[in-house]
Design a protein around this motif. Structure first.
Motif, short mmCIF file in Angstrom:
data_model
loop_
_atom_site.label_atom_id
_atom_site.label_comp_id
_atom_site.label_asym_id
_atom_site.label_seq_id
_atom_site.Cartn_x
_atom_site.Cartn_y
_atom_site.Cartn_z
N UNK A 32 0.73 0.73 4.14
CA UNK A 32 1.98 0.15 3.64
C UNK A 32 1.63 -1.09 2.83
N UNK A 33 2.11 -1.15 1.60
CA UNK A 33 1.71 -2.24 0.71
C UNK A 33 2.91 -2.87 0.01
N UNK A 34 2.71 -4.13 -0.32
CA UNK A 34 3.72 -4.90 -1.05
C UNK A 34 2.96 -5.66 -2.14
N UNK A 35 3.27 -5.38 -3.39
CA UNK A 35 2.48 -5.96 -4.48
C UNK A 35 2.68 -7.46 -4.58
N UNK B 137 -4.81 -0.48 6.81
CA UNK B 137 -3.38 -0.27 7.00
C UNK B 137 -2.54 -0.91 5.90
N UNK B 138 -3.20 -1.49 4.92
CA UNK B 138 -2.47 -2.14 3.86
C UNK B 138 -2.30 -3.62 4.15
N UNK B 139 -1.58 -4.30 3.28
CA UNK B 139 -1.43 -5.74 3.42
C UNK B 139 -0.08 -6.13 4.00
N UNK B 140 0.58 -5.19 4.64
CA UNK B 140 1.93 -5.42 5.17
C UNK B 140 1.91 -5.42 6.69
N UNK B 141 2.58 -6.39 7.30
CA UNK B 141 2.64 -6.47 8.75
C UNK B 141 3.91 -5.80 9.25
N UNK C 199 5.89 -0.06 -0.32
CA UNK C 199 5.54 1.32 -0.68
C UNK C 199 4.54 1.87 0.33
N UNK C 200 4.68 3.15 0.63
CA UNK C 200 3.81 3.84 1.56
C UNK C 200 2.86 4.73 0.76
#
Length: 240
Positions: A228-231, A142-146, A238-239
């Motif tokens: 969903x990620x946040x660098x 699911x990415x690194x975003x909560x 970003x999705x």
């Protein structure tokens, strides 16, 4: 006509989970919590949830009151210690700190067991029976975003786009199917290989549309259809 509604999201795990997210996000020392900072950030999330008319559990509001009470106590002048017989005054943060430490222990243990479960699902042993249509599920990514990162992004978007008022308090009773928003988001993401900026998913500033989009995005992440990620911390989401 006036139309009031509330949406309940099971993705929120509780106020301690939110506080722990803030502590990790802002790299705060759990043994020396800056109450003024943590309270301000916590209230930012509460106000965003209220702004969306999400059905906030009462425990979140109780924690908000607790933080404000601790903040008030921290502002009071500390009495001077005149001699060794003077009774030690307990730090008003101690109880909260202990609760957070215990919660973090259980959360880390739960993650360990979850990781072991996911590893076990990838191991297949030969069976004397023949099973048809055996599917191997891919690990969820699911990415690194909560959900709290996403809620924070929503709050910042409201402020940037000046959507605090009116967000259409008087609206027509128009249903916005979550499934339809899921299809629209997925179609938009598939057409943008480099990712879609979080803000671009909210072109309309009606509360039903924003809530429907938010829930649809959570469902897509839950189904492992988007990530969903946040660098870096505090940067745009970003999705993919």
């Amino acid at each position: 006509m006036n139309h009031t509604y509330q949406v309940k999201l099971d993705a929120f795990e509780g106020p301690l989970d939110l506080l722990l997210h803030l502590i990790n996000h802002y790299e705060i020392d759990i043994y020396d919590i800056p109450v003024a900072q943590i309270t301000a950030q916590y209230m930012h999330y509460i106000h965003t949830m209220q702004h969306l008319e999400l059905n906030i559990a009462s425990e979140y509001l109780v924690m908000a009151a607790t933080l404000l009470a601790i903040k008030s106590q921290m502002l009071l002048p500390k009495p001077e210690i005149l001699d060794e017989d003077t009774e030690y005054e307990e730090d008003p943060r101690d109880e909260l700190m202990q609760r957070l430490i215990e919660y973090r222990k259980f959360k880390e243990a739960a993650k360990t067991f979850h990781d072991k479960e996911m590893e076990a699902q990838q191991i297949f042993t030969r069976s004397p029976h023949v099973f048809e249509n055996t599917e191997r599920r891919a690990p969820v990514n699911q990415g690194d975003v909560s959900i709290y990162d996403m809620l924070d992004a929503l709050g910042k978007m409201f402020k940037r786009k000046q959507w605090e008022k009116p967000l259409e308090t008087r609206i027509q009773r128009v249903e916005i199917p979550i499934e339809k928003r899921m299809e629209e988001i997925l179609d938009k993401v598939k057409k943008n290989k480099k990712g879609v900026l979080f803000d671009e998913l909210f072109p309309e500033k009606t509360r039903p549309y924003i809530v429907a989009t938010f829930v649809a995005l959570l469902e897509l992440m839950k189904n492992n259809q988007v990530s969903c990620r946040q660098h870096k911390h505090f940067e745009d989401l970003y999705i993919y």
